[in-house]
Design a protein around this motif. Sequence first.
Motif: not given
Length: 345
Positions: A250, A253-254, A257, A259-261, A279, A282
């Motif tokens: 996790r 993934a965080d 994430q 970088t995307r939000r 992805p 990741s």
Amino acid sequence: MSGAMTDIPPREAVQALRARMALSIVGQAEVIERLLIGLLANGNLLVEGLPGLAKTRAIKALAKNMECDFSRIQFTPDLLPSDVTGTEVYHQASGAGEFRFEPGPIFANIVLADEINRAPPKVQAALLEAMEERQVTVAGRTHAMPPLFMVMATQNPIEQEGTYPLPEAQMDRFLMHVRVDYPPVEDEVAVIEMVRAEEVAALTAASPSAPGASLAATPGAAPPPPIPQDAVFAARAEIGAIHVAPAMARYMADLVQATRRPDAFSADLARWIEVGASPRASLALDRCGRTHAWLAGRDYVDPEDLRAVVPDVLRHRLGLSYEAQGEGVAPDQVTAEILARVAAP
């Protein structure tokens, strides 16, 4: 196979490889570690640094101490895809003729693509197909790469005139983007002494009676056997068994994430990042994190393993905004902010 090395445990063989590389590369321990991570994680590396910082030397040192085929491709503007992949050549004998495939330099275990940004896009695409698919297609026939296959591409961050920068989608295919910096002054003194000793040794080999021959290493000392490929495959099997807790997955993934939000983590990140990581980032964090843990002698991944490799994994996968570029914000500054904002388990 190299008999003297076949019975050594994989970790000992890899540590021996690291030690041998350190004899040739002074002051670049982190670069050596990143090259080993790329090798063991079965990925391709983009190595960037100013001229003279031993980028090519480090890659050659890796290949020299392994049981492998090594090839070097000097990328130039007039290079053709067939110069990389190989081509069909017509052979005629006894009145009969046939086309045979003549493999290019890409068919090796370790391939050094020197100054990849100096070749046109068609040549870059041919190389990147081999990197991604582990095969090349010539004249409608597919030719597979050897089981141990790794591309290490170098890039010069200056003198960009007349170059062909890699598109972001192609940059994403590199497992890591490794930066090579200037060594500390103490290490630079050691570099001077090491290169001087190499020059004397080469002079002695050419002419034993030459002045200064007495300073060379003791003659007759046999070089150690190369590290066998089986040690690399065995190490990869052990790395595949490294434990990754759900909380660590996790965390990976965080980090991606963020970088995307970016607006959910900080105002600065929202201003700096225009396009986040795919992805592949990741997956690269997972592979590099497990390899880093294995090199450290652990059978599990902890947050420090990920924090150590995040800059190299994300450096080439972040699309920075014009505002960030105008402010002189570097990708490493962005990854540092991400690490500061994303809570570790």
